[in-house]
Scaffold this motif. Structure first.
Motif, PDB file in Angstrom:
ATOM      1  N   VAL A 195       0.892  -1.259   0.096  1.00 46.91           N
ATOM      2  CA  VAL A 195      -0.042   0.046   0.137  1.00 46.91           C
ATOM      3  C   VAL A 195       0.995   1.223   0.094  1.00 46.91           C
ATOM      4  O   VAL A 195       0.582   2.130  -0.844  1.00 46.91           O
ATOM      5  CB  VAL A 195      -0.947  -0.010   1.279  1.00 46.91           C
ATOM      6  CG1 VAL A 195      -1.601   1.409   1.422  1.00 46.91           C
ATOM      7  CG2 VAL A 195      -1.840  -1.347   1.361  1.00 46.91           C
ATOM      8  N   GLU A 196       1.945   1.271   0.909  1.00 51.07           N
ATOM      9  CA  GLU A 196       2.708   2.448   0.923  1.00 51.07           C
ATOM     10  C   GLU A 196       3.468   2.519  -0.186  1.00 51.07           C
ATOM     11  O   GLU A 196       3.885   3.965  -0.750  1.00 51.07           O
ATOM     12  CB  GLU A 196       3.597   2.329   2.278  1.00 51.07           C
ATOM     13  CG  GLU A 196       4.447   3.349   2.470  1.00 51.07           C
ATOM     14  CD  GLU A 196       5.485   3.388   4.069  1.00 51.07           C
ATOM     15  OE1 GLU A 196       4.939   3.121   4.871  1.00 51.07           O
ATOM     16  OE2 GLU A 196       6.670   3.721   3.694  1.00 51.07           O
ATOM     17  N   ARG A 198       2.795   1.762  -3.551  1.00 55.36           N
ATOM     18  CA  ARG A 198       1.858   2.458  -4.330  1.00 55.36           C
ATOM     19  C   ARG A 198       1.667   3.949  -3.919  1.00 55.36           C
ATOM     20  O   ARG A 198       1.551   4.628  -5.076  1.00 55.36           O
ATOM     21  CB  ARG A 198       0.494   1.846  -4.480  1.00 55.36           C
ATOM     22  CG  ARG A 198       0.604   0.433  -5.069  1.00 55.36           C
ATOM     23  CD  ARG A 198      -0.822   0.000  -5.710  1.00 55.36           C
ATOM     24  NE  ARG A 198      -1.642  -0.487  -4.514  1.00 55.36           N
ATOM     25  CZ  ARG A 198      -2.914   0.214  -4.155  1.00 55.36           C
ATOM     26  NH1 ARG A 198      -3.143   1.135  -4.805  1.00 55.36           N
ATOM     27  NH2 ARG A 198      -3.504  -0.224  -3.164  1.00 55.36           N
ATOM     28  N   PHE A 199       1.225   4.121  -2.893  1.00 52.64           N
ATOM     29  CA  PHE A 199       0.877   5.549  -2.363  1.00 52.64           C
ATOM     30  C   PHE A 199       2.190   6.487  -2.707  1.00 52.64           C
ATOM     31  O   PHE A 199       1.949   7.487  -3.415  1.00 52.64           O
ATOM     32  CB  PHE A 199       0.557   5.533  -0.656  1.00 52.64           C
ATOM     33  CG  PHE A 199       0.665   6.896  -0.369  1.00 52.64           C
ATOM     34  CD1 PHE A 199      -0.797   7.619  -0.299  1.00 52.64           C
ATOM     35  CD2 PHE A 199       1.511   7.611   0.271  1.00 52.64           C
ATOM     36  CE1 PHE A 199      -0.597   9.069   0.068  1.00 52.64           C
ATOM     37  CE2 PHE A 199       1.367   8.935   1.129  1.00 52.64           C
ATOM     38  CZ  PHE A 199       0.379   9.609   0.916  1.00 52.64           C
ATOM     39  N   SER A 202       2.822   7.014  -6.498  1.00 55.38           N
ATOM     40  CA  SER A 202       1.529   8.104  -6.929  1.00 55.38           C
ATOM     41  C   SER A 202       2.076   9.540  -6.724  1.00 55.38           C
ATOM     42  O   SER A 202       1.583  10.391  -7.665  1.00 55.38           O
ATOM     43  CB  SER A 202       0.145   7.426  -6.547  1.00 55.38           C
ATOM     44  OG  SER A 202      -0.809   8.465  -6.840  1.00 55.38           O
ATOM     45  N   THR A 318      -5.792  11.724  -2.500  1.00 53.56           N
ATOM     46  CA  THR A 318      -5.515  10.673  -1.824  1.00 53.56           C
ATOM     47  C   THR A 318      -6.207  10.179  -0.531  1.00 53.56           C
ATOM     48  O   THR A 318      -5.791  10.433   0.506  1.00 53.56           O
ATOM     49  CB  THR A 318      -3.960  10.010  -1.955  1.00 53.56           C
ATOM     50  OG1 THR A 318      -3.431  10.998  -1.054  1.00 53.56           O
ATOM     51  CG2 THR A 318      -3.455  10.309  -3.405  1.00 53.56           C
ATOM     52  N   THR A 320      -7.095   8.050   2.517  1.00 57.11           N
ATOM     53  CA  THR A 320      -6.177   7.318   3.294  1.00 57.11           C
ATOM     54  C   THR A 320      -6.841   6.188   4.210  1.00 57.11           C
ATOM     55  O   THR A 320      -5.988   5.505   4.867  1.00 57.11           O
ATOM     56  CB  THR A 320      -5.102   7.931   4.044  1.00 57.11           C
ATOM     57  OG1 THR A 320      -5.846   8.891   5.096  1.00 57.11           O
ATOM     58  CG2 THR A 320      -4.128   8.952   3.130  1.00 57.11           C
ATOM     59  N   GLU A 352      -7.912   8.784  -5.696  1.00 53.24           N
ATOM     60  CA  GLU A 352      -7.606   7.654  -5.172  1.00 53.24           C
ATOM     61  C   GLU A 352      -7.785   7.218  -3.907  1.00 53.24           C
ATOM     62  O   GLU A 352      -7.878   8.014  -3.242  1.00 53.24           O
ATOM     63  CB  GLU A 352      -5.974   7.298  -5.532  1.00 53.24           C
ATOM     64  CG  GLU A 352      -5.614   7.907  -7.129  1.00 53.24           C
ATOM     65  CD  GLU A 352      -4.199   7.628  -7.386  1.00 53.24           C
ATOM     66  OE1 GLU A 352      -3.174   7.781  -6.482  1.00 53.24           O
ATOM     67  OE2 GLU A 352      -3.725   7.655  -8.586  1.00 53.24           O
ATOM     68  N   GLN A 353      -7.749   5.846  -3.807  1.00 53.48           N
ATOM     69  CA  GLN A 353      -7.913   5.251  -2.434  1.00 53.48           C
ATOM     70  C   GLN A 353      -6.744   4.574  -2.063  1.00 53.48           C
ATOM     71  O   GLN A 353      -6.587   3.594  -2.574  1.00 53.48           O
ATOM     72  CB  GLN A 353      -9.397   4.756  -2.421  1.00 53.48           C
ATOM     73  CG  GLN A 353      -9.592   3.461  -1.282  1.00 53.48           C
ATOM     74  CD  GLN A 353     -10.087   4.154   0.095  1.00 53.48           C
ATOM     75  OE1 GLN A 353      -9.772   5.336   0.363  1.00 53.48           O
ATOM     76  NE2 GLN A 353     -10.966   3.529   0.653  1.00 53.48           N
ATOM     77  N   TYR A 354      -6.272   4.794  -0.700  1.00 54.28           N
ATOM     78  CA  TYR A 354      -5.494   3.630  -0.010  1.00 54.28           C
ATOM     79  C   TYR A 354      -5.676   3.139   1.177  1.00 54.28           C
ATOM     80  O   TYR A 354      -6.169   4.049   2.109  1.00 54.28           O
ATOM     81  CB  TYR A 354      -3.849   4.529   0.147  1.00 54.28           C
ATOM     82  CG  TYR A 354      -3.520   4.912  -1.034  1.00 54.28           C
ATOM     83  CD1 TYR A 354      -2.540   4.073  -2.042  1.00 54.28           C
ATOM     84  CD2 TYR A 354      -3.723   6.223  -2.163  1.00 54.28           C
ATOM     85  CE1 TYR A 354      -2.275   4.212  -3.146  1.00 54.28           C
ATOM     86  CE2 TYR A 354      -3.350   6.499  -3.174  1.00 54.28           C
ATOM     87  CZ  TYR A 354      -2.577   5.474  -3.830  1.00 54.28           C
ATOM     88  OH  TYR A 354      -2.056   6.085  -5.064  1.00 54.28           O
ATOM     89  N   ASP A 355      -5.717   2.117   1.423  1.00 53.42           N
ATOM     90  CA  ASP A 355      -6.096   1.342   2.909  1.00 53.42           C
ATOM     91  C   ASP A 355      -4.782   1.417   3.813  1.00 53.42           C
ATOM     92  O   ASP A 355      -4.158   0.212   3.919  1.00 53.42           O
ATOM     93  CB  ASP A 355      -6.727  -0.256   2.322  1.00 53.42           C
ATOM     94  CG  ASP A 355      -7.381  -0.529   3.662  1.00 53.42           C
ATOM     95  OD1 ASP A 355      -7.392   0.204   4.749  1.00 53.42           O
ATOM     96  OD2 ASP A 355      -7.601  -1.734   3.610  1.00 53.42           O
TER      97      ASP A 355
END
Ligand SMILES: [Zn+2]
Length: 411
Positions: A195-196, A198-199, A202, A318, A320, A352-355
């Motif tokens: 996840v980190e 990709r974040f 981006s 983004t 989070t 965008e969406q990050y989990d």
């Protein structure tokens, strides 16, 4: 031992568990419009709090009204977070039915507060109580309650994996019954490193192309995690909203952080926004990440930033964390537009969406409970408590999901 679920049973929000009408664990608030509180306000002899999120501490000051002065036990960060949240609730809802306490109540909390570190057993309402690091946010605790016959372990919210801000839980104290959260009982999180990664890629791409990235983040935990990520990857960043105050506070409690040096570096790496002289509008054309409340775009300085950055497709927003249905953050993700400050705004900036979750997922919950195979489990704090209890039963556990208001007698 009789355990009554006054909130947080079959739902997320307003967590409240009353033991023998005497010891209260958590007293939260469910943020909705209007906000919801535990099903009744008891008169406990003592209160113990698992961690400083609104859904666990939000209604605490209501417990010290009238002549009632029960001692409130928590870790030092949980105490400070509870006070910050209480003052914020007063600011938002003070003097209305949506705020069940007054400024006087909030001040009284400071008089009855008793702070404890992890693994320091203390006495509360005649019970022996011990906190263990729950790995959710700084100061978060599993709560072990022992009445001499029965040991009840209340997990509170927890994470089994490491985050940059806090290490995952490793404590597995012996217990006769476990009350277990189940927020993500039907979700498998992507690995945090993935996840980190990709974040970061981006955000770096957007900054390199000349854009600005707005990073909506919850004030408590998530804002600091994002500042740590930015520092680790040398991403220029600003921080705004209630997360600033929380960051300053947590710096005073290094023993509750995974890496106090990294935290100090992250804090000095981030530029704190004062909001004076149109600073917010000015920094929206900087090639930087702006970490700001609110996490679901329902208020806070994000209300200034989103209108400023939304028109340029080079910019990015983004998210989070999980976006609750009906919030502007969720609408923005699903429809590309959101109601900001009463105006529907289409957003051309990429969304965008990050989990970056701070909770154990399905695998984490099962791994944790693997150490309690022969122990009865009461599932709470989730939208699918009954389904998770069924899964556990099929796997041989003695598991149930109590209902709101229900009392369970433990042996
Ligand atoms: Zn929490």
């Amino acid at each position: 031992m009789d355990v009554q679920f006054l909130g947080g049973a079959g739902e997320i929000g307003r967590s409240a568990i009353l033991i023998d009408e005497s010891l209260l664990l958590d007293f939260g608030m469910l943020t909705d419009s209007p906000p919801q509180f535990p099903v009744r306000t008891p008169s406990p002899d003592a209160v113990v709090v698992s961690h400083g999120h609104l859904d666990h501490v939000g209604t605490i000051p209501a417990l010290v009204s009238g002549d009632a002065r029960p001692p409130i036990h928590w870790t030092p960060p949980t105490y400070e977070l509870a006070m910050t949240l209480a003052r914020d609730t007063l600011k938002l809802h003070g003097g209305t039915v949506n705020c069940p306490f007054t400024e006087t109540n909030v001040r009284r909390v400071t008089q009855v507060s008793e702070t404890h570190g992890y693994r320091e057993t203390f006495e509360a309402a005649g019970y022996e109580v011990t906190f263990y690091n729950a790995g959710h946010i700084p100061g978060s605790a599993h709560v072990l309650v022992d009445d001499g016959d029965t040991r009840l372990l209340y997990t509170g919210d927890f994470h089994t994996d490491d985050q940059r801000l806090v290490s995952g839980t490793t404590a597995r104290p012996d217990a006769d019954t476990v009350i277990c959260e189940s927020t993500y009982s039907d979700v498998d999180h992507e690995l945090r490193e993935t996840v980190e990664g990709r974040f970061v890629e981006s955000v770096e791409t957007t900054l390199w192309e000349g854009g600005t990235v707005v990073v909506p983040a919850f004030a408590i935990g998530r804002t600091q995690e994002m500042l740590l990520v930015c520092e680790a990857h040398d991403i220029p960043c600003y921080v705004d909203g209630m997360g600033k105050e929380v960051t300053e506070m947590l710096a005073q409690h290094p023993e509750f952080l995974r890496d106090a040096d990294a935290f100090r570096r992250a804090k000095s790496h981030a530029r704190f926004v004062t909001g004076k002289d149109g600073q917010r509008k000015r920094i929206t054309d900087q090639k930087a990440a702006i970490v700001t409340t609110s996490g679901m775009l329902s208020g806070g300085p994000a209300m200034t930033y989103i209108p400023e950055v939304r028109g340029n497709p080079m910019n990015k927003v983004t998210m989070t964390g999980y976006q609750v249905e009906g919030t502007p953050g969720r609408d923005l993700l699903e429809t590309g537009s959101a109601e900001i400050d009463g105006r529907i705004m289409p957003v051309s900036a990429r969304v965008e969406q990050y989990d970056f979750s701070a909770h154990a997922d399905r695998g984490g919950l099962l791994a944790y409970l693997g150490d309690y195979r022969d122990t009865p489990v009461l599932v709470n704090h989730g939208d699918r408590c009954e389904a998770f209890a069924t899964t556990l039963r099929e796997d041989g556990y003695d598991a149930t999901a109590p209902e709101l208001g229900e009392t369970v007698s433990l042996q």
